[in-house]
Design a protein around this motif. Structure first.
Motif, PDB file in Angstrom:
ATOM      1  N   THR A 148     -29.022  56.497 -28.456  1.00  0.00           N
ATOM      2  CA  THR A 148     -29.433  55.423 -27.550  1.00  0.00           C
ATOM      3  C   THR A 148     -29.484  55.920 -26.109  1.00  0.00           C
ATOM      4  OG1 THR A 148     -28.479  53.735 -28.974  1.00  0.00           O
ATOM      5  CG2 THR A 148     -28.858  53.128 -26.685  1.00  0.00           C
ATOM      6  N   ARG A 149     -28.475  56.684 -25.704  1.00  0.00           N
ATOM      7  CA  ARG A 149     -28.437  57.187 -24.337  1.00  0.00           C
ATOM      8  C   ARG A 149     -29.554  58.195 -24.088  1.00  0.00           C
ATOM      9  NH1 ARG A 149     -26.627  54.879 -20.067  1.00  0.00           N
ATOM     10  NH2 ARG A 149     -24.374  54.983 -20.406  1.00  0.00           N
ATOM     11  N   GLU A 150     -29.811  59.034 -25.074  1.00  0.00           N
ATOM     12  CA  GLU A 150     -30.900  60.002 -24.929  1.00  0.00           C
ATOM     13  C   GLU A 150     -32.240  59.293 -24.770  1.00  0.00           C
ATOM     14  OE1 GLU A 150     -28.636  63.455 -27.547  1.00  0.00           O
ATOM     15  OE2 GLU A 150     -30.222  62.238 -28.449  1.00  0.00           O
ATOM     16  N   LEU A 151     -32.432  58.213 -25.524  1.00  0.00           N
ATOM     17  CA  LEU A 151     -33.657  57.426 -25.393  1.00  0.00           C
ATOM     18  C   LEU A 151     -33.746  56.774 -24.014  1.00  0.00           C
ATOM     19  CD1 LEU A 151     -33.855  55.760 -28.913  1.00  0.00           C
ATOM     20  CD2 LEU A 151     -35.582  57.251 -27.907  1.00  0.00           C
ATOM     21  N   GLU A 152     -32.615  56.306 -23.500  1.00  0.00           N
ATOM     22  CA  GLU A 152     -32.607  55.696 -22.172  1.00  0.00           C
ATOM     23  C   GLU A 152     -33.009  56.716 -21.102  1.00  0.00           C
ATOM     24  OE1 GLU A 152     -29.132  52.286 -22.772  1.00  0.00           O
ATOM     25  OE2 GLU A 152     -28.618  54.272 -21.997  1.00  0.00           O
ATOM     26  N   VAL A 153     -32.454  57.917 -21.213  1.00  0.00           N
ATOM     27  CA  VAL A 153     -32.795  58.975 -20.261  1.00  0.00           C
ATOM     28  C   VAL A 153     -34.279  59.324 -20.378  1.00  0.00           C
ATOM     29  CG1 VAL A 153     -32.454  61.411 -19.703  1.00  0.00           C
ATOM     30  CG2 VAL A 153     -30.474  59.950 -20.138  1.00  0.00           C
ATOM     31  N   LEU A 154     -34.761  59.454 -21.603  1.00  0.00           N
ATOM     32  CA  LEU A 154     -36.163  59.801 -21.825  1.00  0.00           C
ATOM     33  C   LEU A 154     -37.089  58.719 -21.277  1.00  0.00           C
ATOM     34  CD1 LEU A 154     -38.045  61.898 -23.028  1.00  0.00           C
ATOM     35  CD2 LEU A 154     -37.866  60.726 -25.222  1.00  0.00           C
ATOM     36  N   ARG A 155     -36.685  57.471 -21.432  1.00  0.00           N
ATOM     37  CA  ARG A 155     -37.480  56.348 -20.910  1.00  0.00           C
ATOM     38  C   ARG A 155     -37.618  56.443 -19.388  1.00  0.00           C
ATOM     39  NH1 ARG A 155     -34.480  52.612 -22.781  1.00  0.00           N
ATOM     40  NH2 ARG A 155     -35.586  52.405 -24.759  1.00  0.00           N
ATOM     41  N   LEU A 156     -36.520  56.776 -18.716  1.00  0.00           N
ATOM     42  CA  LEU A 156     -36.555  56.898 -17.257  1.00  0.00           C
ATOM     43  C   LEU A 156     -37.379  58.104 -16.823  1.00  0.00           C
ATOM     44  CD1 LEU A 156     -32.850  55.975 -16.467  1.00  0.00           C
ATOM     45  CD2 LEU A 156     -34.887  54.603 -15.992  1.00  0.00           C
ATOM     46  N   ILE A 157     -37.275  59.181 -17.567  1.00  0.00           N
ATOM     47  CA  ILE A 157     -38.062  60.370 -17.255  1.00  0.00           C
ATOM     48  C   ILE A 157     -39.548  60.058 -17.384  1.00  0.00           C
ATOM     49  CG2 ILE A 157     -38.605  62.729 -17.982  1.00  0.00           C
ATOM     50  CD1 ILE A 157     -35.846  62.194 -16.521  1.00  0.00           C
ATOM     51  N   ALA A 158     -39.901  59.265 -18.387  1.00  0.00           N
ATOM     52  CA  ALA A 158     -41.305  58.889 -18.585  1.00  0.00           C
ATOM     53  C   ALA A 158     -41.832  58.076 -17.412  1.00  0.00           C
ATOM     54  CB  ALA A 158     -41.455  58.090 -19.882  1.00  0.00           C
ATOM     55  N   ARG A 159     -40.952  57.380 -16.723  1.00  0.00           N
ATOM     56  CA  ARG A 159     -41.362  56.610 -15.545  1.00  0.00           C
ATOM     57  C   ARG A 159     -41.512  57.496 -14.316  1.00  0.00           C
ATOM     58  NH1 ARG A 159     -36.938  52.329 -16.835  1.00  0.00           N
ATOM     59  NH2 ARG A 159     -38.031  50.893 -18.211  1.00  0.00           N
ATOM     60  N   GLY A 160     -41.142  58.765 -14.449  1.00  0.00           N
ATOM     61  CA  GLY A 160     -41.266  59.682 -13.326  1.00  0.00           C
ATOM     62  C   GLY A 160     -40.012  59.840 -12.508  1.00  0.00           C
ATOM     63  N   THR A 162     -36.487  61.282 -11.173  1.00  0.00           N
ATOM     64  CA  THR A 162     -35.801  62.564 -11.142  1.00  0.00           C
ATOM     65  C   THR A 162     -34.463  62.434 -11.872  1.00  0.00           C
ATOM     66  OG1 THR A 162     -34.627  62.058  -9.096  1.00  0.00           O
ATOM     67  CG2 THR A 162     -36.803  63.058  -8.886  1.00  0.00           C
ATOM     68  N   ASN A 163     -33.793  63.558 -12.096  1.00  0.00           N
ATOM     69  CA  ASN A 163     -32.468  63.518 -12.733  1.00  0.00           C
ATOM     70  C   ASN A 163     -31.501  62.672 -11.912  1.00  0.00           C
ATOM     71  OD1 ASN A 163     -33.475  65.210 -14.656  1.00  0.00           O
ATOM     72  ND2 ASN A 163     -32.327  67.017 -14.019  1.00  0.00           N
ATOM     73  N   VAL A 177     -26.957  63.621 -17.173  1.00  0.00           N
ATOM     74  CA  VAL A 177     -28.394  63.453 -17.438  1.00  0.00           C
ATOM     75  C   VAL A 177     -28.987  64.773 -17.915  1.00  0.00           C
ATOM     76  CG1 VAL A 177     -30.652  63.040 -16.373  1.00  0.00           C
ATOM     77  CG2 VAL A 177     -28.737  61.534 -15.851  1.00  0.00           C
ATOM     78  N   LYS A 178     -28.647  65.858 -17.240  1.00  0.00           N
ATOM     79  CA  LYS A 178     -29.164  67.175 -17.632  1.00  0.00           C
ATOM     80  C   LYS A 178     -28.745  67.529 -19.055  1.00  0.00           C
ATOM     81  CE  LYS A 178     -29.341  69.107 -12.954  1.00  0.00           C
ATOM     82  NZ  LYS A 178     -28.796  70.126 -12.014  1.00  0.00           N
TER      83      LYS A 178
END
Length: 207
Positions: A148-160, A162-163, A177-178
């Motif tokens: 779930t957390r990995e998906l949350e991070v990926l979702r934010l990355i898709a929005r552009g 930064t870490n 995050v890294k």
């Protein structure tokens, strides 16, 4: 000093970008190209830090050109600057290895930030382009490969994001995050943020 190559088949666009680059003390324009073939030769000759390229030009263009640049000069970050923001254009560019995707109506300061972010390895998307990806970022029921957390991070990355921005949004450290991103890369078999988003979409992890 950030060394750039500008690739666009319109002389007036190259002239404008040349003038913009000259206003930044940490930028240096080391080459220009008006076609895909010329771009490959110039990039191979000067090994720039960033290639700022249009998407549709004389062959090769689009994802094919980005992929060839990444194969021949892996250290060069490819930043797309174009007028095209369709789903197919965005996804093909990101999947090919572009670290950023901006539209030509972007303010110059946004372009400058994107170039500097590209050198750091951060993904930068214009709001319109981010909307194309974010509109698809929805975990599929039954997808268990990413946490779930990995998906949350990926979702934010898709929005552009930064870490650092993703860390603030999720109330976790930038180092965490890294770590999540490294796990995502390993699970998806990719090596960068942009490819992770494109691969997750095509694999049905993000919809």
């Amino acid at each position: 000093m950030i060394r750039l190559v500008v690739v666009d088949d319109h002389p007036v666009v190259r002239d404008g970008l040349r003038g913009m680059v000259a206003t930044q003390s940490d930028f240096e324009l080391v080459g220009e190209a008006a076609s895909g073939m010329e771009a490959l030769a110039v990039v191979a000759a000067v090994s720039p830090d960033v290639v700022l390229t249009d998407l549709r030009m004389p062959d090769p263009s689009g994802g094919a050109l980005i992929r060839l640049i990444r194969e021949r000069v892996p250290a060069a970050a490819v930043l797309v600057l174009t007028t095209h923001d369709t789903d197919s254009d965005v996804l093909s560019a990101v999947e090919a290895g572009a670290v950023g995707y901006l539209l030509k109506d972007a303010p110059r300061e946004e372009l400058f930030r994107a170039v500097r972010a590209a050198v750091r390895g951060d993904t930068v998307l214009s709001p319109a382009v981010a909307a194309v990806l974010v509109g698809r970022v929805r975990p599929r029921q039954g997808s268990r490969e990413l946490s779930t957390r990995e998906l949350e991070v990926l979702r934010l990355i898709a929005r552009g994001n930064t870490n650092r921005e993703a860390a603030a949004e999720l109330y976790i450290s930038e180092a965490t995050v890294k770590t999540h991103l490294l796990h995502v890369y390993a699970k998806l078999g990719v090596s960068d943020r942009a490819s992770a988003v494109a691969t997750a979409y095509r694999g049905g992890i993000l919809d």
